[in-house]
Design a protein around this motif. Structure first.
Motif, PDB file in Angstrom:
ATOM      1  N   SER A  46      60.920  19.151  10.363  1.00  0.00           N
ATOM      2  CA  SER A  46      60.367  17.849  10.010  1.00  0.00           C
ATOM      3  C   SER A  46      58.846  17.941  10.009  1.00  0.00           C
ATOM      4  O   SER A  46      58.264  18.942  10.440  1.00  0.00           O
ATOM      5  N   LEU A  47      58.214  16.907   9.517  1.00  0.00           N
ATOM      6  CA  LEU A  47      56.764  16.864   9.488  1.00  0.00           C
ATOM      7  C   LEU A  47      56.238  16.375  10.839  1.00  0.00           C
ATOM      8  O   LEU A  47      56.720  15.368  11.358  1.00  0.00           O
ATOM      9  N   ASP A  48      55.263  17.085  11.410  1.00  0.00           N
ATOM     10  CA  ASP A  48      54.676  16.606  12.651  1.00  0.00           C
ATOM     11  C   ASP A  48      53.652  15.514  12.325  1.00  0.00           C
ATOM     12  O   ASP A  48      53.330  15.278  11.156  1.00  0.00           O
ATOM     13  N   PRO A  49      53.137  14.813  13.353  1.00  0.00           N
ATOM     14  CA  PRO A  49      52.242  13.681  13.069  1.00  0.00           C
ATOM     15  C   PRO A  49      51.027  14.041  12.210  1.00  0.00           C
ATOM     16  O   PRO A  49      50.628  13.268  11.331  1.00  0.00           O
ATOM     17  N   ALA A  50      50.438  15.214  12.451  1.00  0.00           N
ATOM     18  CA  ALA A  50      49.275  15.611  11.652  1.00  0.00           C
ATOM     19  C   ALA A  50      49.662  15.848  10.199  1.00  0.00           C
ATOM     20  O   ALA A  50      48.916  15.494   9.272  1.00  0.00           O
ATOM     21  N   GLU A  51      50.838  16.450   9.979  1.00  0.00           N
ATOM     22  CA  GLU A  51      51.301  16.681   8.612  1.00  0.00           C
ATOM     23  C   GLU A  51      51.617  15.369   7.900  1.00  0.00           C
ATOM     24  O   GLU A  51      51.330  15.213   6.704  1.00  0.00           O
ATOM     25  N   ILE A  52      52.200  14.419   8.627  1.00  0.00           N
ATOM     26  CA  ILE A  52      52.466  13.104   8.024  1.00  0.00           C
ATOM     27  C   ILE A  52      51.154  12.444   7.635  1.00  0.00           C
ATOM     28  O   ILE A  52      51.022  11.891   6.533  1.00  0.00           O
ATOM     29  N   ARG A  53      50.161  12.507   8.521  1.00  0.00           N
ATOM     30  CA  ARG A  53      48.868  11.904   8.195  1.00  0.00           C
ATOM     31  C   ARG A  53      48.256  12.561   6.966  1.00  0.00           C
ATOM     32  O   ARG A  53      47.692  11.879   6.098  1.00  0.00           O
ATOM     33  N   ASP A  54      48.348  13.879   6.855  1.00  0.00           N
ATOM     34  CA  ASP A  54      47.801  14.563   5.682  1.00  0.00           C
ATOM     35  C   ASP A  54      48.449  14.061   4.402  1.00  0.00           C
ATOM     36  O   ASP A  54      47.769  13.837   3.384  1.00  0.00           O
ATOM     37  N   GLN A  55      49.773  13.884   4.423  1.00  0.00           N
ATOM     38  CA  GLN A  55      50.461  13.378   3.233  1.00  0.00           C
ATOM     39  C   GLN A  55      50.015  11.948   2.927  1.00  0.00           C
ATOM     40  O   GLN A  55      49.769  11.597   1.771  1.00  0.00           O
ATOM     41  N   VAL A  56      49.897  11.122   3.951  1.00  0.00           N
ATOM     42  CA  VAL A  56      49.492   9.727   3.762  1.00  0.00           C
ATOM     43  C   VAL A  56      48.109   9.657   3.129  1.00  0.00           C
ATOM     44  O   VAL A  56      47.868   8.885   2.187  1.00  0.00           O
ATOM     45  N   LEU A  57      47.173  10.465   3.638  1.00  0.00           N
ATOM     46  CA  LEU A  57      45.812  10.438   3.110  1.00  0.00           C
ATOM     47  C   LEU A  57      45.777  10.863   1.645  1.00  0.00           C
ATOM     48  O   LEU A  57      45.071  10.267   0.827  1.00  0.00           O
ATOM     49  N   ILE A  58      46.543  11.887   1.306  1.00  0.00           N
ATOM     50  CA  ILE A  58      46.580  12.344  -0.088  1.00  0.00           C
ATOM     51  C   ILE A  58      47.236  11.289  -0.974  1.00  0.00           C
ATOM     52  O   ILE A  58      46.785  11.032  -2.098  1.00  0.00           O
ATOM     53  N   PHE A  59      48.304  10.654  -0.482  1.00  0.00           N
ATOM     54  CA  PHE A  59      48.953   9.596  -1.275  1.00  0.00           C
ATOM     55  C   PHE A  59      47.989   8.439  -1.503  1.00  0.00           C
ATOM     56  O   PHE A  59      47.949   7.856  -2.585  1.00  0.00           O
ATOM     57  N   LEU A  60      47.214   8.085  -0.472  1.00  0.00           N
ATOM     58  CA  LEU A  60      46.236   7.011  -0.628  1.00  0.00           C
ATOM     59  C   LEU A  60      45.179   7.391  -1.659  1.00  0.00           C
ATOM     60  O   LEU A  60      44.799   6.581  -2.519  1.00  0.00           O
ATOM     61  N   LEU A  61      44.694   8.625  -1.569  1.00  0.00           N
ATOM     62  CA  LEU A  61      43.665   9.083  -2.501  1.00  0.00           C
ATOM     63  C   LEU A  61      44.193   9.143  -3.927  1.00  0.00           C
ATOM     64  O   LEU A  61      43.624   8.535  -4.849  1.00  0.00           O
ATOM     65  N   ALA A  62      45.285   9.876  -4.110  1.00  0.00           N
ATOM     66  CA  ALA A  62      45.799  10.095  -5.460  1.00  0.00           C
ATOM     67  C   ALA A  62      46.575   8.895  -5.981  1.00  0.00           C
ATOM     68  O   ALA A  62      46.661   8.688  -7.200  1.00  0.00           O
ATOM     69  N   GLY A  63      47.124   8.095  -5.086  1.00  0.00           N
ATOM     70  CA  GLY A  63      48.017   7.027  -5.510  1.00  0.00           C
ATOM     71  C   GLY A  63      47.341   5.742  -5.893  1.00  0.00           C
ATOM     72  O   GLY A  63      47.975   4.870  -6.485  1.00  0.00           O
ATOM     73  N   HIS A  64      46.048   5.597  -5.567  1.00  0.00           N
ATOM     74  CA  HIS A  64      45.416   4.359  -6.004  1.00  0.00           C
ATOM     75  C   HIS A  64      44.247   4.597  -6.952  1.00  0.00           C
ATOM     76  O   HIS A  64      44.112   3.893  -7.952  1.00  0.00           O
ATOM     77  N   GLU A  65      43.425   5.620  -6.728  1.00  0.00           N
ATOM     78  CA  GLU A  65      42.277   5.829  -7.601  1.00  0.00           C
ATOM     79  C   GLU A  65      42.706   6.235  -9.007  1.00  0.00           C
ATOM     80  O   GLU A  65      42.155   5.761 -10.005  1.00  0.00           O
ATOM     81  N   THR A  66      43.688   7.124  -9.105  1.00  0.00           N
ATOM     82  CA  THR A  66      44.101   7.616 -10.427  1.00  0.00           C
ATOM     83  C   THR A  66      44.793   6.522 -11.232  1.00  0.00           C
ATOM     84  O   THR A  66      44.490   6.324 -12.418  1.00  0.00           O
ATOM     85  N   THR A  67      45.708   5.816 -10.624  1.00  0.00           N
ATOM     86  CA  THR A  67      46.420   4.757 -11.341  1.00  0.00           C
ATOM     87  C   THR A  67      45.484   3.618 -11.697  1.00  0.00           C
ATOM     88  O   THR A  67      45.603   3.010 -12.771  1.00  0.00           O
TER      89      THR A  67
END
Length: 460
Positions: A250-271
Motif C-alpha cells: 500500500s502507499l505510505d503517508p508520504a507516498e499518498i501526499r506525493d500523489q495528492v500534490l501531483i493531482f492538485l498540480l496537474a488536475g487543476h492548472e492544466t484543465t
C-alpha cells in the motif's frame, strides 16, 4: 546523410550567450521559429561558456512518438527541471521513474477507470453551478475566464480529492501553490542554484509555503488512515489510503501526499487552461459558439449534464480538442537521452537534454492547414484518422501518458456545456499573451462579457 552532435542545425543566437535571451523572452516562439527555420530536429544553445545548456528540439509527430513511446526507455525524466518539481511537489506519478513509477501506476490506475471517474460528474457540475451563480453579479457583466476556470477546477479537484475537507484545502492551495510554483520554475531554468536549505529570502518563503501545504495534506491523510476500512467517503484521498495489493503493498503517508500534490498540480492548472481558452475561442468565434450551444440545447434540453452525455456532445468535444491544440497545457515536454539516438536523420548524443513540444507540433504545417486558425472540425473522425498519432498529444503519450485524461475531458466538457446552456459570451480581450511555467499560463486576462440566456434570471 546522418548529422551528429554539433552538426545538427539551429539558431546561432548572440555571441557567447547563444539563444539565452530569446528563450527567456519567448521560449515558445523561439522553438516555433527554430522549427520553421531549421526543420524538425534542432540544436539550441543558451548560456555563457561553462554554464552553457544544449537543447535538442524534436518537433515532428514521428519524432515525438519515438521519444515518448517507441524508444521511451531511452528518454528519461532526469533533467534539472523535473528534479526541482520532484523536490517541491514530491515523487508522484508525474516525476517518479522506474519501479517507483510502475508500482505507483499499478496502485493508482484502478482509481482512474472510466467508470470510477464518471462518478465524479456530480461534484464537477455542482461546483460549476456554484461558480455560475456568481456571474449574474459580475461588474459590467464581465468575467476573466482564466481566473474563473482556475477557481472552478481547483475547487472541483479539491472536492474530489478531499471530500468534506475541501474548504481548508482550497484556501491553502490558493495561497501556497503560486509561491511554490514560481520558486520551482525559477530554479528549474537556472543554470546554477544555491542549496534549498540556505536561509535566503526565496528559500524561506518557499519552505514556509511547502510546510503549510504539506501540513494540511498530512493532517487529512492521517485522519483518513485512522478511519481505516471504516472510512465511508468516496473521495480520492480515502481511496488512495485504502489502495493496495499483495504484489505492491500500500502507499505510505508520504507516498499518498506525493500523489495528492501531483493531482492538485496537474488536475487543476492544466484543465483550467484548456477550459479558459476554449471559452475565449468560442467568445471570439460566434458561429462556433452558436453551433456548440445548439448541440448542448438539443442534448440537455435544459437539464444538468451527466457523464453519459459526453459521447452525445461531439462538436463541443471538438471545440475542446482544438483549444488544446492551440493552447496545450503542457506546451513543452523534457527528457534526457540515456544513449545516443537517431531521430529524423540526426544522431542526438547520449546525455543530451531533449524536448518535444506540443506547442510546435500542434502548429506544424505538415499536419495542420492554416495552423493558427481555430477550426474544431479538424477533429471530425475522418480528419483525425488521416493524421499521425502524435500530431496532437496534449496529454503526452506512451507509457507516461497522463493518467487523468478522461477526468480532464469529462470535467471540461461538462463545465463547457453548463456555461453555454446559461450564458452567451463575447470576447473583450482578443489576444491573450501566454508563457510557459510548469504548465502553460496566461500572462494577461481573457475577459468576456457574459449575457444570461434566462431573462431576468441568475444564470443558475
Amino acid at each position: 546523410m546522418t548529422t551528429t552532435g554539433t552538426e545538427i542545425p539551429g539558431p546561432a543566437g548572440v555571441p557567447l550567450l547563444g539563444s539565452m535571451f530569446d528563450l527567456k523572452r519567448d521560449s515558445l516562439g523561439t522553438y516555433l521559429n527554430a522549427q520553421r527555420a531549421y526543420g524538425d530536429v534542432v540544436r539550441i544553445t543558451a548560456g555563457p561558456p561553462g554554464l552553457r545548456v544544449e537543447l535538442y528540439g524534436v518537433f515532428s509527430a514521428e519524432g515525438a512518438q519515438q521519444v515518448l513511446a517507441t524508444d521511451s526507455a531511452n528518454f528519461r525524466k532526469d533533467n534539472a527541471f523535473y528534479q526541482e518539481v520532484r523536490e517541491s511537489f514530491g515523487n508522484g506519478l508525474l516525476t517518479s521513474q522506474d519501479e517507483d513509477y510502475l508500482r505507483q501506476r499499478r496502485l493508482v490506475q484502478p482509481l482512474f477507470t472510466r467508470r470510477r471517474v464518471d462518478g465524479y460528474a456530480e461534484a464537477i457540475t455542482a461546483e460549476t453551478a456554484t461558480l455560475l451563480s456568481g456571474w449574474a453579479d459580475a461588474p459590467d457583466a464581465t468575467v476573466d475566464v482564466v481566473g474563473e476556470m482556475t477557481r472552478l477546477t481547483l475547487r472541483a479537484v479539491a472536492r474530489i480529492l478531499f471530500g468534506t475537507d475541501v474548504e481548508a484545502a482550497v484556501h491553502v492551495v490558493e495561497r501556497c501553490f503560486p509561491v511554490i510554483g514560481e520558486y520551482t520554475l525559477r530554479r528549474g531554468y537556472s543554470p546554477a542554484n544555491v542549496p534549498r536549505d540556505w536561509p535566503t529570502p526565496g528559500n524561506r518563503r518557499a519552505a514556509a509555503a511547502m510546510q503549510d501545504l504539506y501540513g494540511v495534506c498530512d493532517r487529512i491523510i492521517e485522519e483518513r488512515r485512522a478511519e481505516g476500512d471504516a472510512a465511508k467517503g468516496d473521495d480520492l484521498l480515502t481511496l488512495l489510503a485504502q489502495a493496495g495489493s499483495a504484489e505492491d503493498g500500500s502507499l505510505d503517508p508520504a507516498e499518498i501526499r506525493d500523489q495528492v500534490l501531483i493531482f492538485l498540480l496537474a488536475g487543476h492548472e492544466t484543465t483550467a487552461t484548456s477550459l479558459a481558452f476554449a471559452l475565449h475561442l468560442l467568445a471570439r468565434h460566434p458561429e462556433a459558439q452558436k453551433r456548440a450551444r445548439a448541440e448542448v440545447d438539443r442534448v440537455l434540453a435544459g437539464r444538468t449534464p451527466e457523464a453519459y452525455d459526453l459521447d452525445a456532445l461531439p462538436y463541443l468535444t471538438r471545440v475542446l480538442k482544438e483549444a488544446m491544440r492551440l493552447y496545450p497545457a503542457g506546451p513543452v515536454i523534457g527528457r534526457q537521452a540515456v544513449e545516443a539516438a537517431e531521430i529524423g536523420g540526426h544522431t542526438i548524443p547520449a546525455g543530451a537534454d531533449v524536448i518535444v513540444a506540443p506547442w510546435v507540433t500542434h502548429r506544424h504545417p505538415r499536419y495542420w492547414e492554416e495552423p493558427e486558425r481555430f477550426d474544431p472540425d479538424r477533429f471530425a473522425p475522418e480528419a483525425e484518422k488521416a493524421r499521425p498519432r502524435y500530431a496532437w498529444f496534449p496529454f503526452g503519450g506512451g507509457p507516461r501518458a497522463c493518467i487523468g485524461q478522461h477526468f480532464s475531458m469529462l470535467e471540461s466538457v461538462l463545465a463547457l456545456a453548463m456555461i453555454l446552456r446559461e450564458y452567451e459570451l463575447t470576447a473583450v480581450d482578443l489576444d491573450v499573451p501566454v508563457d510557459t511555467g510548469i504548465t502553460l499560463r496566461a500572462t494577461g486576462p481573457a475577459r468576456c462579457v457574459v449575457s444570461s440566456r434566462r431573462a431576468g434570471g441568475t444564470g443558475r
